[in-house]
Design a protein around this motif. Structure first.
Motif, PDB file in Angstrom:
ATOM      1  N   VAL A 136      -7.423   0.709  11.860  1.00  0.00           N
ATOM      2  CA  VAL A 136      -5.706   1.195  12.060  1.00  0.00           C
ATOM      3  C   VAL A 136      -4.339   0.995  11.604  1.00  0.00           C
ATOM      4  O   VAL A 136      -4.363   2.492  11.298  1.00  0.00           O
ATOM      5  N   PHE A 137      -4.697   0.208  10.558  1.00  0.00           N
ATOM      6  CA  PHE A 137      -3.286   0.757   9.377  1.00  0.00           C
ATOM      7  C   PHE A 137      -3.505   2.232   8.762  1.00  0.00           C
ATOM      8  O   PHE A 137      -2.682   2.958   8.031  1.00  0.00           O
ATOM      9  N   LEU A 138      -4.662   1.817   7.718  1.00  0.00           N
ATOM     10  CA  LEU A 138      -4.998   3.525   7.890  1.00  0.00           C
ATOM     11  C   LEU A 138      -4.784   4.931   8.162  1.00  0.00           C
ATOM     12  O   LEU A 138      -4.590   5.900   7.810  1.00  0.00           O
ATOM     13  N   MET A 139      -5.104   4.580   9.367  1.00  0.00           N
ATOM     14  CA  MET A 139      -5.007   5.452  10.202  1.00  0.00           C
ATOM     15  C   MET A 139      -3.661   5.687  10.312  1.00  0.00           C
ATOM     16  O   MET A 139      -2.928   7.209  10.561  1.00  0.00           O
ATOM     17  N   ALA A 140      -2.427   5.231  10.988  1.00  0.00           N
ATOM     18  CA  ALA A 140      -1.424   4.557  10.240  1.00  0.00           C
ATOM     19  C   ALA A 140      -0.900   5.323   9.314  1.00  0.00           C
ATOM     20  O   ALA A 140       0.292   6.615   9.442  1.00  0.00           O
ATOM     21  N   ALA A 141      -0.917   5.303   7.874  1.00  0.00           N
ATOM     22  CA  ALA A 141      -1.206   5.729   7.356  1.00  0.00           C
ATOM     23  C   ALA A 141      -1.390   7.949   6.858  1.00  0.00           C
ATOM     24  O   ALA A 141      -0.536   8.766   6.455  1.00  0.00           O
ATOM     25  N   GLY A 142      -2.755   7.535   7.354  1.00  0.00           N
ATOM     26  CA  GLY A 142      -2.914   8.916   8.433  1.00  0.00           C
ATOM     27  C   GLY A 142      -1.230   9.930   8.955  1.00  0.00           C
ATOM     28  O   GLY A 142      -1.655  10.793   8.357  1.00  0.00           O
ATOM     29  N   LEU A 143      -1.014   9.201  10.135  1.00  0.00           N
ATOM     30  CA  LEU A 143      -0.185   9.485  10.704  1.00  0.00           C
ATOM     31  C   LEU A 143       1.158  10.030   9.449  1.00  0.00           C
ATOM     32  O   LEU A 143       1.773  11.148   9.797  1.00  0.00           O
ATOM     33  N   GLY A 144       1.172   9.414   8.639  1.00  0.00           N
ATOM     34  CA  GLY A 144       2.568   9.732   8.009  1.00  0.00           C
ATOM     35  C   GLY A 144       1.869  10.513   6.859  1.00  0.00           C
ATOM     36  O   GLY A 144       2.895  11.316   7.055  1.00  0.00           O
ATOM     37  N   LEU A 145       0.886  10.296   6.889  1.00  0.00           N
ATOM     38  CA  LEU A 145       0.934  12.127   5.471  1.00  0.00           C
ATOM     39  C   LEU A 145       1.063  13.423   7.105  1.00  0.00           C
ATOM     40  O   LEU A 145       1.819  14.296   6.243  1.00  0.00           O
ATOM     41  N   ALA A 146       0.488  12.821   8.015  1.00  0.00           N
ATOM     42  CA  ALA A 146       0.502  14.437   8.552  1.00  0.00           C
ATOM     43  C   ALA A 146       1.918  14.872   9.013  1.00  0.00           C
ATOM     44  O   ALA A 146       2.786  15.675   9.335  1.00  0.00           O
ATOM     45  N   ILE A 147       2.345  13.668   9.250  1.00  0.00           N
ATOM     46  CA  ILE A 147       4.192  13.977   9.884  1.00  0.00           C
ATOM     47  C   ILE A 147       4.656  14.605   8.106  1.00  0.00           C
ATOM     48  O   ILE A 147       5.570  15.681   8.350  1.00  0.00           O
ATOM     49  N   ALA A 148       4.126  14.382   7.167  1.00  0.00           N
ATOM     50  CA  ALA A 148       4.834  14.790   5.559  1.00  0.00           C
ATOM     51  C   ALA A 148       4.854  16.735   6.342  1.00  0.00           C
ATOM     52  O   ALA A 148       5.587  17.099   5.457  1.00  0.00           O
ATOM     53  N   ALA A 149       3.208  16.562   6.124  1.00  0.00           N
ATOM     54  CA  ALA A 149       2.487  18.246   6.461  1.00  0.00           C
ATOM     55  C   ALA A 149       3.895  19.658   7.191  1.00  0.00           C
ATOM     56  O   ALA A 149       3.934  20.049   6.985  1.00  0.00           O
ATOM     57  N   VAL A 150       3.916  18.458   8.980  1.00  0.00           N
ATOM     58  CA  VAL A 150       5.012  18.572   9.498  1.00  0.00           C
ATOM     59  C   VAL A 150       6.538  19.314   9.302  1.00  0.00           C
ATOM     60  O   VAL A 150       6.396  20.215   9.357  1.00  0.00           O
ATOM     61  N   SER A 151       6.666  18.493   8.401  1.00  0.00           N
ATOM     62  CA  SER A 151       8.162  18.572   7.782  1.00  0.00           C
ATOM     63  C   SER A 151       8.462  19.533   7.224  1.00  0.00           C
ATOM     64  O   SER A 151       8.997  20.081   7.124  1.00  0.00           O
ATOM     65  N   VAL A 152       7.631  20.175   6.904  1.00  0.00           N
ATOM     66  CA  VAL A 152       7.839  21.464   5.708  1.00  0.00           C
ATOM     67  C   VAL A 152       8.745  22.761   6.737  1.00  0.00           C
ATOM     68  O   VAL A 152       9.672  23.551   6.575  1.00  0.00           O
ATOM     69  N   LEU A 153       8.204  22.219   8.261  1.00  0.00           N
ATOM     70  CA  LEU A 153       8.536  23.472   9.054  1.00  0.00           C
ATOM     71  C   LEU A 153       9.779  23.445   9.515  1.00  0.00           C
ATOM     72  O   LEU A 153      10.806  23.943  10.010  1.00  0.00           O
ATOM     73  N   LEU A 154      10.890  22.132   9.016  1.00  0.00           N
ATOM     74  CA  LEU A 154      12.265  22.070   9.338  1.00  0.00           C
ATOM     75  C   LEU A 154      12.843  22.970   8.424  1.00  0.00           C
ATOM     76  O   LEU A 154      12.639  23.563   7.518  1.00  0.00           O
ATOM     77  N   PRO A 155      13.792  22.967   9.423  1.00  0.00           N
ATOM     78  CA  PRO A 155      15.114  24.084   8.292  1.00  0.00           C
ATOM     79  C   PRO A 155      15.393  23.841   6.878  1.00  0.00           C
ATOM     80  O   PRO A 155      15.794  22.341   6.751  1.00  0.00           O
ATOM     81  N   ARG A 156      15.795  24.581   5.752  1.00  0.00           N
ATOM     82  CA  ARG A 156      15.844  24.347   4.609  1.00  0.00           C
ATOM     83  C   ARG A 156      17.282  24.128   4.966  1.00  0.00           C
ATOM     84  O   ARG A 156      17.228  22.986   3.831  1.00  0.00           O
TER      85      ARG A 156
END
Length: 471
Positions: A447-467
């Motif tokens: 579970v904790f490793l999967m949560a780390a993966g969710l952290g990576l996914a959030i980081a990937a989506v964050s590039v869409l935030l306004p600059r």
């Protein structure tokens, strides 16, 4: 509105408005967890069946998440103050009914009504902040305080529930809301909550019915997965029905509603779209941190529920401190930098936590990594909430608040079901050659490793935030 009430609202200081929003949010989140410790006492006195007892918790969570969009639109149509007051009245009255319940059906009905009240309160508190704090630094600080109050409410549930149930009675888990709710109603009636009092528009009835029913059906189906498995008709049926209803909801909003409950044009705002996508993923992060860490402490290290709650208190305090600090930084750094820093903490903290086992000590096995994850939550949660709501038009502040809260709740519900399934399957494969505690530790480690993966996914989506920066 009387002239006296108008003067009182205009004179209300910012700290009073913020205290109202934060206290209301604290109550909403507290009641999602405070009942858990009291469940054995409730079952013994009222004679619940095991299946029925689960609905003391699920009844609240289901209506809370399912009615959030409707509550947010109500804040836009009728004004955030009126919606917050109505939610507080319903929440307090249903708490009284729950505390005085003499039969299982009465208590479950009270919890369902509590969830509806909470679904009105949560988006209204965000609308209060968006319409009352318009300067960037002040709004960021308000979001930090609001986020911290919700975090403290979630963590205080186990401790407060245990103390009230042991020292008084399980009934006080509900009755304590009554005097607090009454005080907040008075404050809300005397406090300004922005310049808007609502706008005279009819409610999009078709959108309200399909959107609310779709969310409720989807979440209900996901909730059933823990007991019946993902392929069961009890899971697939409601989940598919929910998705179909949500599809109809989107068609209604896009093609037929003259004044849609959730205008789809809002998703053309980059912060709204990206922020809500990340909040959906963040729901799984929060579940992994607070729920599964508590289970690890109890099922692997042998802590009691109260000890587990106290063991997570340092992380909760860290979250509060970092959330306030992040809110002060947000106008200067922008959202993307804070989200990326928080995601780095998620990956490192959950990766560390995944190494914990039955022989681990508390300090190095749990405390260290949970403090690191708490820093990540403190950096990301208020930032994502601000990003998901800051660029919304004033007239849509309520529905945007409802959408952001819904994203977190739906993400948490789906995350809980998926992570629990993964943990159970991994523990089952380890059970043959390991002790029960070691097998469970292996499941929680996944579970904790999967949560780390969710952290990576959030980081990937964050590039869409306004600059651009917020300040």
């Amino acid at each position: 509105m009387t002239s006296i009430e108008t003067v009182a609202q205009r004179a209300a200081p910012g700290w009073m408005i913020l205290a109202l929003a934060c206290s209301s949010q604290f109550m909403v989140i507290l009641d999602a967890s405070i009942v858990n410790v009291a469940l054995p006492s409730i079952r013994g006195e009222l004679g619940f069946t095991p299946t029925g007892l689960a609905w003391v918790v699920n009844g609240y969570l289901l209506t809370f998440a399912g009615f959030m969009l409707l509550g947010g639109r109500a804040a836009d149509l009728f004004g955030p103050r009126r919606t917050l007051v109505a939610g507080l009245v319903l929440f307090s009255a249903s708490s009284l009914a729950g505390g005085l319940a003499t039969a299982p059906e009465i208590l479950v009905a009270a919890r369902v009504a509590q969830g509806v009240g909470a679904a009105m309160m949560a988006p209204a508190t965000l609308a209060v902040i968006n319409t009352s704090f318009t300067e960037a630094h002040a709004r960021a600080r308000a979001f930090g305080a609001w986020s911290a109050s919700g975090g403290v409410g979630g963590m205080a549930g186990a401790v407060a529930g245990g103390a009230l149930t042991t020292g008084l009675s399980w009934r006080w888990v509900f009755l304590i809301n009554v005097p607090i709710g009454a005080a907040l109603i008075v404050v809300a009636l005397l406090s300004a909550t922005g310049t808007r009092t609502g706008r005279r528009e009819s409610l999009d009835l078709a959108g309200a019915v399909t959107g609310t029913a779709g969310l409720a059906a989807l979440i209900y189906g996901v909730m059933q997965s823990a007991d019946h498995g993902w392929t069961s008709v009890r899971v697939v049926g409601p989940a598919v029905a929910g998705l179909l209803l949500l599809g109809v909801f989107i068609v209604v909003e896009a093609r037929f509603a003259s004044r849609p409950m959730m205008p789809l044009r809002l998703f053309r705002v980059r912060g709204v779209a990206a922020g809500n996508g990340m909040l959906l993923l963040f729901g799984g992060i929060a579940i992994a941190m607070w729920y599964f860490t508590s289970l690890f402490l109890q099922n692997v290290l042998g802590y009691s529920a109260l000890q587990a709650g106290l063991g997570q208190t340092p992380a909760a305090v860290t979250f509060v401190v970092i959330a306030r600090w992040a809110a002060a930084l947000l106008p200067r750094t922008g959202a993307r930098s804070l989200v990326l820093a928080g995601c780095a903490c998620f990956v490192a903290g959950f990766g560390w936590l995944a190494q914990a086992h039955a022989g681990s000590g508390f300090v190095t096995g749990v405390l260290g990594p949970t403090l690191l994850v708490a820093v990540g939550i403190g950096l990301t949660f208020p930032t994502l909430m601000a990003a998901a709501t800051a660029e919304a038009p004033e007239g849509d502040a309520g529905i945007i608040g409802g959408l952001a809260n819904t994203a977190v709740q739906v993400g948490g519900s789906i995350g809980l079901a998926v992570l629990a399934t993964a943990a159970g399957a991994r523990a089952a494969t380890e059970a043959g050659g390991s002790s029960p505690a070691a097998a469970l530790a292996a499941g929680y480690g996944l579970v904790f490793l999967m949560a780390a993966g969710l952290g990576l996914a959030i980081a990937a989506v964050s590039v869409l935030l306004p600059r651009h920066r917020h300040g």
